[in-house]
Design an enzyme around this catalytic site. Structure first.
Site, short mmCIF file in Angstrom:
data_model
loop_
_atom_site.label_atom_id
_atom_site.label_comp_id
_atom_site.label_asym_id
_atom_site.label_seq_id
_atom_site.Cartn_x
_atom_site.Cartn_y
_atom_site.Cartn_z
N ASN A 9 -10.36 -2.88 2.60
CA ASN A 9 -10.04 -2.91 1.16
C ASN A 9 -11.32 -2.66 0.35
OD1 ASN A 9 -7.29 -3.39 1.36
ND2 ASN A 9 -7.48 -5.62 1.13
N HIS A 43 0.83 -1.22 0.00
CA HIS A 43 0.00 0.00 0.00
C HIS A 43 0.86 1.26 0.00
CE1 HIS A 43 -3.89 -2.09 0.91
NE2 HIS A 43 -3.07 -2.96 1.48
#
Ligand code: HDD
Length: 695
Positions: free
Chosen positions: A156, A83
């Site tokens: 997510n 990420h």
């Protein structure tokens, strides 16, 4: 000898032009802020280092130079191990319906109150500088500054995860990231190591099929759903536990791009999602999500045809409906990217009292990993003191010292229990965090995987079979593309075997497209169930028909009709779309002699950046543009991507007629503005098989 300018006296060089670049330098006067060193000493000359003579060596004595360069040399911190690329915004959470029966957490019981938050969206696999549009899962992390401490909702944009146990996370990530010997591919799962790992790890099948769908290619962060994935616990005042899975539902609805668009956008605008978030907030179109929960008891969970503690399983919304209880609005872009977006530290373990964890083994891996990674990334256990990470409610404890300690506790007693300082904080049974008093059976200690986690194909099958024909074709094409990039034959073959277990027709499509034979399917560890289809997991099937939040591109050139441009611009804006004027240059003179600024040159704004396109150009200009490949691609791509196109006579005569574009219901003359606006709210997916060889 060369003459040099005397910079020792600022007065002599104020606003003068000097140096090789011929720059003009603005100096501070008595009223403006002066540039200083970190020690507050005003700097007289920020252009030249201290030298022994004008052509002599630089002196070590120059503390201004040394401090400036040293700080610069230390500007970088390690990027997030996953990420790494992301964009964030400030906003607020507002509860619309109290969950008091289920939890004591004030954030879920006090309706109408706006609680500040900071949300970071991210791409998983790429480095900080990777493109925004890779095919992959997106992170959706929300830091809510509740009155009872930080709540980090680290989710997510897909409701399930690749693996079931935290111990597999480093393997998954190593397989996905650039291969260690060659250092590529960047931000891509289309390579041997990823498919080697997943094809040897059947629990990944459910997340894989989501990732091969257009859900992995969001049109905008504003058009993605968010999911906490794990079951959490809500605890009420009696200590009763209810399981909760949370959802963020975008008010603009779910929308995705196609793979071909995502690839081209990646070249045209690698910052596509970051820019979109920034621009939407700048123009006051604040991104908004509804917050919803699926609530269920232990007894209800026991009836599900899967184990809800398994993070590779979703709970179909048709089985447990999502109850909308709040909303999130993002209304302020960060002032400084590093201070806020880069330094924000999410931890899955940050929950306020009234919210607790389930025994999901993946969640438990995360409860350790996030705190640990922030120590590495931010360099000190005091990272919680960085403004973006600090709670907005009072906080006090006996932790002391450490790198970059900003607090100055004035006490002798930084320990507990203590009887020297009555002002120091004490634990509070009444207000403090309590874990659920769970009755545990006498299990045997061991490295085990629950038998109830053994079904790896049923929900993957459910996902595939729930899709529209267009989505199915996109999924089959995505598998074909990705496996087509795998050089090792046995990896491709192994993966085809899994596809048979998911859906034989899917396996056949992919095998055909790859020119391969279907192998034997692997024996599943648990019987594959034919679960009911779920509309909620579709992509195109749930994409709303709207122009709200989307973008229309209008191509203009010298002499274009102002009245037509205004007509289209206002019709699109009334529907909530934004409009960009695209032209051969950055300024253009219209038919009425007015000179306007365009938003983009055509070469810099391919039609993949728009949801629908309009062309308003005069014959002379159309003739010229007919020889320009960016212009030809503009129309061809819009057509291939099934978008609405409105054209004028000159566009038709000199450009469209040269291209393989058929006049279908979505290719309309300028006079049919209502048709265009209606078409622009959706796409003509039936066009796709005629223009693209899908698997
Ligand atoms: Fe993770 C970052 C989401 C499983 C370990 N994760 C990270 C971020 C998001 C997620 C959104 C970025 C946060 C930010 O913007 O700073 N991760 C998830 C979800 C998971 C998940 C939804 C499964 C349900 N993650 C997961 C596991 C582990 C990690 C199983 C390790 C055992 N994740 C991390 C990390 C990261 C991270 C290494 C990297 C940067 C960071 O934490 O701050 O700790």
């Amino acid at each position: 000898m060369k003459k040099s300018i005397d910079h020792t006296d600022p007065a002599k060089t104020m606003n003068t032009t000097y140096g090789t670049g011929g720059e003009t330098h603005q100096r501070a006067d008595a009223d403006t802020a002066a540039l200083t060193t970190q020690q507050g000493v005003v700097i007289a000359d920020n252009q030249n280092s201290l030298k022994a003579g004008s052509l002599g060596p630089t002196l070590l004595e120059d503390f201004v130079l040394r401090e400036k360069i040293t700080h610069f040399d230390h500007e970088r911190i390690p990027e997030r191990v996953v990420h790494a690329r992301g964009s964030a915004a400030h906003g607020y959470f507002e509860l619309t319906e109290s969950l008091e029966a289920y939890t004591t957490a004030k954030i879920l019981t006090e309706t109408g109150k706006q609680t500040p938050l900071f949300t970071r969206f991210s791409e998983v696999s790429g480095s900080k500088g990777a493109k925004d549009t890779a095919r992959e899962v997106r992170g959706f992390a929300v830091k809510v500054y509740t009155d009872e401490g930080i709540w980090d909702l680290v989710g997510n944009n897909m409701p399930i995860f690749f693996i079931q146990d935290g111990i597999k996370f480093p393997d998954l990530v190593h397989a996905l990231k650039p291969e260690p010997d060659r250092g590529f591919p960047q931000a891509s799962s289309a390579h041997d190591t990823f498919w080697d790992f997943v094809s040897l790890t059947p629990e990944t099948m459910h997340n894989l099929i989501w990732t091969m769908s257009d859900r992995a290619l969001p049109r905008s962060y504003r058009m993605m759903e968010g999911f906490g994935i794990h079951s959490f616990r809500l605890l009420n005042k009696d200590g009763k536990s209810t399981f909760m899975r949370y959802h963020w539902k975008p008010v603009l609805g779910v929308q995705s791009t196609t793979w071909d668009e995502a690839v081209k956008i990646g070249g045209a605008d690698p910052d596509y999602h970051r820019r979109d978030l920034f621009e939407s907030i700048e123009m006051g179109a604040f991104p908004e999500w509804e917050f919803g929960v699926q609530l269920f008891t232990e007894e209800e969970a026991a009836q599900f045809p899967f184990d809800h503690l398994d993070a590779t399983k979703l709970i179909p919304e048709e089985l447990v409906p999502v109850k909308i209880v709040g909303k999130m609005v993002l209304n302020r872009y960060p002032d400084n990217f590093f201070a806020e977006t880069e330094q924000v530290a999410f931890c899955a373990s940050h929950v306020p009292p009234g919210i607790d964890f389930s025994n999901d083994p993946l969640l438990h891996g995360r409860l350790f990993s996030y705190l640990d990674t922030q120590l590495k990334r931010l360099g000190s256990p005091n990272f919680a003191q960085i403004p973006i990470n600090a709670p907005k409610c009072p906080f006090a404890n006996n932790q002391q010292d450490g790198h970059m300690q900003m607090q100055v506790p004035k006490t002798r007693a930084l320990y507990d229990p203590q009887s020297l300082d009555p002002t120091r904080p004490r634990e509070s049974v009444k207000r403090g965090f309590e874990s659920f008093k769970e009755q545990l059976d006498d299990g045997v200690k061991g490295r085990v995987r629950a038998e109830s986690f053994a079904d790896h194909y049923s929900q993957s099958r459910m996902f595939y079979r729930s899709q529209t024909p267009t989505d199915k074709a996109h999924i089959a094409s995505a598998f074909t593309f990705e496996l087509g990039k795998v050089d090792t034959p046995h990896i491709r073959t192994r993966m085809l075997g899994h596809l048979i277990n998911i859906d034989e027709s899917l396996a056949n499509r992919v095998a055909d497209a790859l020119g391969m034979e279907l192998p034997e399917a692997p024996t599943p560890q648990a019987p594959i169930q034919d679960l009911p289809e779920s509309k909620a997991v579709q992509t195109i099937g749930v994409t709303p028909k709207t122009l709200n939040g989307r973008m229309v591109g209008i191509l203009v050139a010298k002499g274009s009709k102002r009245s037509e441009i205004e007509k289209y611009e206002s019709a699109a804006k009334v529907e909530g779309a934004s409009v960009k004027i695209v032209a051969p240059g950055r300024e253009v003179v219209l038919d009425d002699g007015t000179r306007i600024q365009s938003d983009e040159r055509i070469e810099g704004a391919p039609s993949v950046l728009f949801d629908a396109v309009v062309s308003i150009i005069m014959p002379e200009q159309a003739k010229k543009l007919a020889h320009d490949s960016s212009t030809l691609d503009w129309f061809t791509d819009a057509y291939v991507h099934c978008k609405a196109i409105a054209y004028c006579g000159a566009t038709d005569e000199f450009i469209l007629s040269k291209l393989p574009i058929k006049k279908d219901a979505f290719v309309t003359p300028l006079s049919d503005i209502e048709d265009f606006i209606n078409n622009a709210k959706t796409r003509l997916w039936e066009r796709e098989p005629k223009v693209r060889d899908l698997a």
